[in-house]
Scaffold this active site. Structure first.
Site, PDB file in Angstrom:
ATOM      1  CE  LYS A  64      -3.819  -2.331   2.352  1.00 44.71           C
ATOM      2  NZ  LYS A  64      -4.643  -2.531   3.561  1.00 44.71           N
ATOM      3  CD  GLN A 108      -3.522  -4.190   6.725  1.00 41.52           C
ATOM      4  OE1 GLN A 108      -3.699  -3.093   6.202  1.00 41.52           O
ATOM      5  NE2 GLN A 108      -3.889  -5.300   6.127  1.00 41.52           N
ATOM      6  CG  ASP A 131      -9.185   0.499   5.741  1.00 40.25           C
ATOM      7  OD1 ASP A 131      -8.895  -0.049   4.667  1.00 40.25           O
ATOM      8  OD2 ASP A 131      -8.441   0.506   6.741  1.00 40.25           O
TER       9      ASP A 131
END
Ligand code: GUN
Length: 296
Positions: A64, A108, A131
């Site tokens: 990412k 994460q 997200d």
């Protein structure tokens, strides 16, 4: 003679080229970022956080961050010890929520067991929640908005859009996954495109009776059958000319070689949904940045 400028197709020999689509979109994002930096005098910035040492998380976050860097998006990483307390993580989020140089925050998952995922996600500034997991963004998705929606489902519908399936009226989409990250947000995005949606999961009886009815089959089981390590999804379980979207690891759920020739298109692993997930994260970071720059 064919012009060199004719873009290559997204489906070739029944394989959906997620990586090709992803490259195309990332090129646009990179150009957009360059223009925005010129306009606002400040680059978009994503902060990533890992708590503990899950090897998968380390790899995903590295990918990412690398993609951000290539697109002109700054990234900063916090690698926190597995013993970090919930209060310490909340204090870091508070600081990042208030930092005007930070436009996106990504914690994460999974988190260690002593940290409550719902509390952490709930503490994110929804404007920075790239997200799309926070309550405000889930609510927005529920009401039909698609800005800052979860990256993997967003990547899946972007693939469908790119192969001409942006209106799924009369089509049956079957999702094998009920997670908060993939299955649940995908229901909303597919409904927004008029699909009839069925969700299957580990407690579903007679899985193949559902998969055989799918015009669009999204599978994210992530493992083989536990009884004999066979593929979950074989050619006889798939409708002819369906589109199969395989969200998984290379040890995944679909017998790619036999399914491929029966269907209109199938995403490969790797090179299918994975790159699109990261691309949609970049899209979300730029969208989050734009919203915040316009408000400042
Ligand atoms: N873990 C697995 N997928 C994801 C994702 O899309 N976002 C975050 N934050 N964690 C994940």
């Amino acid at each position: 003679m064919m012009s060199e400028n004719v873009p290559k197709p997204i489906i070739e020999n029944h394989v959906i080229k997620g990586k090709r689509l992803s490259k195309r979109i990332r090129k646009q994002i990179k150009a957009e970022v360059a223009e925005l930096v010129e306009k606002f005098g400040q680059p978009p910035k994503l902060v990533t956080i890992i708590v503990g040492s899950d090897p998968g998380s380390q790899m995903y976050v590295r990918m990412k961050r690398k993609a951000c860097e290539k697109a002109g998006i700054l990234s900063e990483h916090h690698d926190l010890a597995g013993s970090t307390t919930q209060e310490e993580l909340l204090a870091l989020l508070d600081r990042l929520n208030d930092d005007s140089t930070v436009h996106g925050i990504l914690v994460q998952l999974p988190l260690p067991n002593h940290i409550d995922e719902k509390t952490i996600i709930g503490a994110l500034n929804p404007l920075k929640d790239v997200d799309g997991f926070s309550p405000m963004n889930v609510y927005r998705l529920f009401y039909g908005g698609e800005k800052l929606s979860a990256a993997t489902p967003h990547g899946i519908v972007t693939i469908l859009d790119a192969i001409g399936m942006n209106d799924l009226s009369g089509k049956h989409a079957v999702i094998i996954n009920r997670s908060n990250i993939v299955g649940k947000p995908l229901i909303m995005l597919l409904l927004n495109r008029n699909a009839t949606v069925t969700v299957c999961h580990s407690k579903t009886a007679d899985l193949s009776s559902w998969t055989r009815m799918a015009d669009v089959l999204v599978t994210a089981i992530g493992r083989r059958t536990s009884s004999d390590d066979a593929y979950y999804i074989t050619a006889e379980m798939v409708k002819k000319d369906a589109v199969v979207i395989h969200v998984s690891t290379p040890f995944g759920d679909v017998d790619f070689d036999t399914v491929k020739d029966k269907v209109l298109g199938i995403t490969p692993v790797p090179g299918g949904v994975g790159p699109m997930t990261i691309t949609m994260l970049l899209r979300n970071v730029v969208d989050a940045y734009l919203t915040q720059m316009k408000q400042s």
